[in-house]
Enzyme design. Structure first.
Site, PDB file in Angstrom:
ATOM      1  CD  GLU A  94     -71.458  66.839  85.077  1.00 41.80           C
ATOM      2  OE1 GLU A  94     -72.427  67.183  85.757  1.00 41.80           O
ATOM      3  OE2 GLU A  94     -70.289  67.133  85.373  1.00 41.80           O
ATOM      4  CB  CYS A 107     -67.130  71.895  77.121  1.00 42.01           C
ATOM      5  SG  CYS A 107     -65.830  70.973  77.917  1.00 42.01           S
ATOM      6  CB  CYS A 114     -60.348  60.232  82.648  1.00 42.95           C
ATOM      7  SG  CYS A 114     -58.900  60.639  81.637  1.00 42.95           S
ATOM      8  CB  CYS A 118     -54.571  64.984  85.690  1.00 42.07           C
ATOM      9  SG  CYS A 118     -54.116  64.371  84.056  1.00 42.07           S
ATOM     10  CB  CYS A 121     -58.423  66.526  86.500  1.00 42.98           C
ATOM     11  SG  CYS A 121     -59.843  66.181  85.438  1.00 42.98           S
ATOM     12  CB  CYS A 344     -61.534  73.881  83.298  1.00 40.90           C
ATOM     13  SG  CYS A 344     -61.593  74.807  81.827  1.00 40.90           S
TER      14      CYS A 344
HETATM   15  N1  SAH Z   1     -58.366  64.942  78.941  1.00 40.80           N
HETATM   16  C1  SAH Z   1     -58.108  66.071  78.134  1.00 40.80           C
HETATM   17  C2  SAH Z   1     -59.306  66.963  77.925  1.00 40.80           C
HETATM   18  C3  SAH Z   1     -60.195  67.291  79.109  1.00 40.80           C
HETATM   19  S1  SAH Z   1     -59.644  68.332  80.398  1.00 40.80           S
HETATM   20  C4  SAH Z   1     -56.963  66.872  78.687  1.00 40.80           C
HETATM   21  O1  SAH Z   1     -56.559  66.614  79.804  1.00 40.80           O
HETATM   22  O2  SAH Z   1     -56.475  67.740  77.971  1.00 40.80           O
HETATM   23  C5  SAH Z   1     -59.835  70.020  79.892  1.00 40.80           C
HETATM   24  C6  SAH Z   1     -58.819  70.970  80.563  1.00 40.80           C
HETATM   25  O3  SAH Z   1     -59.179  71.300  81.913  1.00 40.80           O
HETATM   26  C7  SAH Z   1     -57.452  70.342  80.641  1.00 40.80           C
HETATM   27  O4  SAH Z   1     -56.453  71.262  80.288  1.00 40.80           O
HETATM   28  C8  SAH Z   1     -57.360  69.992  82.098  1.00 40.80           C
HETATM   29  O5  SAH Z   1     -56.031  69.833  82.482  1.00 40.80           O
HETATM   30  C9  SAH Z   1     -58.042  71.165  82.740  1.00 40.80           C
HETATM   31  N2  SAH Z   1     -58.437  70.922  84.128  1.00 40.80           N
HETATM   32  C10 SAH Z   1     -58.675  69.743  84.730  1.00 40.80           C
HETATM   33  N3  SAH Z   1     -59.016  69.923  86.036  1.00 40.80           N
HETATM   34  C11 SAH Z   1     -58.994  71.245  86.265  1.00 40.80           C
HETATM   35  C12 SAH Z   1     -59.282  72.058  87.412  1.00 40.80           C
HETATM   36  N4  SAH Z   1     -59.680  71.512  88.552  1.00 40.80           N
HETATM   37  N5  SAH Z   1     -59.186  73.390  87.292  1.00 40.80           N
HETATM   38  C13 SAH Z   1     -58.826  73.945  86.111  1.00 40.80           C
HETATM   39  N6  SAH Z   1     -58.542  73.242  84.989  1.00 40.80           N
HETATM   40  C14 SAH Z   1     -58.627  71.890  85.058  1.00 40.80           C
HETATM   41 FE1  SF4 Z   2     -58.277  62.800  82.218  1.00 42.94          FE
HETATM   42 FE2  SF4 Z   2     -58.698  65.007  83.678  1.00 42.94          FE
HETATM   43 FE3  SF4 Z   2     -56.210  64.277  83.080  1.00 42.94          FE
HETATM   44 FE4  SF4 Z   2     -57.803  65.260  81.145  1.00 42.94          FE
HETATM   45  S1  SF4 Z   2     -57.063  66.379  82.956  1.00 42.94           S
HETATM   46  S2  SF4 Z   2     -56.471  63.432  81.032  1.00 42.94           S
HETATM   47  S3  SF4 Z   2     -59.784  64.401  81.840  1.00 42.94           S
HETATM   48  S4  SF4 Z   2     -57.657  63.107  84.363  1.00 42.94           S
END
Ligand code: SAH
Ligand code: SF4
Length: 365
Positions: A94, A107, A114, A118, A121, A344
C-alpha cells in the site's frame, strides 16, 4: 497476457546506459530517455519525440516504462488517497498520499510485509515476503504524480506531491541498497527532482546503517522510538534487543547532516497505560539530550485484532506539554485516512494471508 519486456523504471543512469548499449543504442540516448521517463512522466515510447522513429520502435520491442498496477484506490473523506499496488509477481503493497492545503506527502512502502514484529503495528503481523525493487519503490511515487496529473515535473515550488515519507510497509534500512537507488533517482535534478530536504526515512533503529544513510542520501531521519526504557522497547520494537537505546541514541547523535535546522524526528506512538506517563515524557527529555531533536506524537491507530488502546487526549496533551516545556517541538499527529485504514501502522496487504499469531504484550514494570 504477461508483458515480459523489461521495465526501465528503477535503473540507475549507469545501468540505463548499459541496457541501451546492449540493444545497440548510443549512450546519449540514456539522457534523453531519462528526461522522458522522469521529467515528462511518459510511459509510451511513441510519445518520446526526440528519439528517432527506429529507436522508439526498437525500445518498445525490448522494454516498457510502467507503473505498478493499481488493484484498488480508496479516497478518504479527508482527502487522503490510498492505493493497493500490485507488482509483476502479484505481490502487493500500500502507498498513501496525505494532502495538505496545496502540498502533501506520499507515504511509500519499502518491503512486502516486514521482518520485524513491533507489537502495535499492523504491518508487523504480516510475514516478510520480499524486498521491493528500486522500480517498485519509485513506481509508488510516480503513480501518486499520475493521480494528480503532475507532469512534467514542476520546477521550483508549487507541487501537490511535494514530500516523501518512507513510512509505509517494511523497514527501509533492511532494504537499504534498493531504497538508496530509488531515492537517488527520485532526487536526480534532471528527473523527478525532489530535494533531499523533502524526503524523510523512518527507521525502527537499524543502527549499523544509519550513518551510511545520512552520508549517502542526506535525507531527513525519523526514528521510531516509542519507549524510553529498554525493557519496554524490547517488547514494543523488538529490534531493540539487538540495538538497545544507548546505541540508538549514539547513532542519532552522530547522524550526518542533522543540526538545529534539520532535526531528527522521534516518533512516539501513544499507548494507553503503556508509555504515556509524565515520567516517561521526562525520561524522554533526558534521553535526547545533545541530539537536535523534535518529536512526533502519534495517537495509536487501532487495527483489527490489535491489543492496545490509544492514550486519552489528556495524557497525550500532557506528554506534549512536558516536551514543549523542555524546549522541543512535539506536535500531535492528526490521524489521516482512518476511515480507509490508511493511517500510520494500519497498512497491510493480503499478499501474505498467513498471519502471525499475536501474543498480548506483557511487560513487567
Ligand atoms: N518500519 C519503519 C517505517 C514504517 S512505520 C519504522 O518502523 O520506522 C511508520 C511509523 O508508524 C512508525 O513510527 C511506526 O512505529 C508507526 N506505527 C506503526 N503502527 C502504528 C499504529 N498502529 N498506530 C500509530 N503509529 C504506528
Ligand atoms: Fe516493521 Fe511496523 Fe515495526 Fe516499522 S513499525 S519496523 S513496519 S513492524
Amino acid at each position: 497476457m504477461t508483458d515480459n519486456r523489461k521495465n526501465l523504471i528503477g535503473l540507475s543512469r549507469a545501468e540505463l546506459k548499459d541496457e541501451l548499449s546492449s540493444v545497440g543504442e548510443k549512450p546519449f540516448r540514456a539522457k534523453q530517455l531519462w528526461h522522458w521517463m522522469y521529467h515528462q512522466g511518459a510511459t509510451d515510447f511513441a510519445k518520446m519525440t526526440t528519439l528517432s522513429k527506429p529507436s522508439r520502435l526498437k525500445l518498445a520491442e525490448h522494454y516498457r516504462v510502467s507503473r505498478p498496477e493499481i488493484s484498488r484506490e480508496q479516497r478518504s473523506e479527508d482527502g487522503t488517497r490510498k492505493w493497493l499496488t500490485k507488482f509483476d509477481d502479484g505481490q502487493e503493497v500500500e502507498a498513501v498520499f496525505i494532502p495538505e492545503e496545496d502540498r502533501g506527502a506520499v507515504c511509500i512502502s519499502s518491503q512486502v510485509g516486514c521482518s520485524l514484529t513491533c507489537t502495535f503495528c499492523h504491518t508487523g503481523t504480516m510475514k516478510m515476503v520480499r524486498n521491493l525493487t528500486p522500480g517498485e519503490i519509485i513506481g509508488q511515487f510516480m503513480l501518486a504524480r499520475d493521480s494528480y496529473d503532475e507532469w512534467p515535473t514542476p520546477q521550483g515550488g508549487g507541487r501537490m506531491i511535494s514530500n516523501i515519507v518512507m513510512m509505509g510497509m517494511g523497514e527501509p534500512l533492511f532494504n537499504y541498497d534498493n531504497v538508496a537507488t530509488a531515492l537517488k533517482i527520485i532526487m536526480d535534478h534532471e528527473g523527478l527532482s525532489l530535494s533531499k530536504r523533502r524526503i524523510t526515512l523512518s527507521t525502527s533503529g537499524v543502527v549499523p546503517l544509519m550513518q551510511k544513510c545520512g552520508e549517502d542520501l542526506g535525507v531527513n531521519l525519523a526514528v521510531s522510538l516509542h519507549a524510553v526504557r529498554d525493557d519496554l522497547r524490547d517488547v514494543l520494537v523488538p529490534i531493540n534487543k539487538k540495538y538497545p537505546l544507548k546505541e540508538l541514541m549514539q547513532a542519532c547523535k552522530t547522524y550526518p547532516g542533522s543540526n538545529n535546522a534539520r532535526r531528527i524526528t522521534f516518533e512516539y506512538v501513544m499507548l494507553k497505560g503503556i508509555n504515556d506517563t509524565a515520567e516517561d515524557a521526562n525520561e524522554l527529555l533526558r534521553l535526547v539530550k545533545g541530539i537536535p531533536a523534535k518529536f512526533n506524537l502519534i495517537p495509536f491507530n487501532p487495527w483489527p485484532g490489535s491489543q492496545y488502546e490509544c492514550s486519552s487526549n489528556n495524557a497525550i496533551h500532557r506528554f506534549s506539554r512536558i516536551l514543549n516545556d523542555g524546549g522541543f517541538s512535539a506536535p500531535i499527529r492528526t490521524p489521516r485516512g482512518r476511515d480507509i485504514q490508511a493511517a500510520c501502522g494500519q497498512l497491510k496487504s493480503d499478499s501474505e494471508r498467513e498471519q502471525r499469531v499475536r501474543k498480548p504484550a506483557t511487560i513487567q514494570h
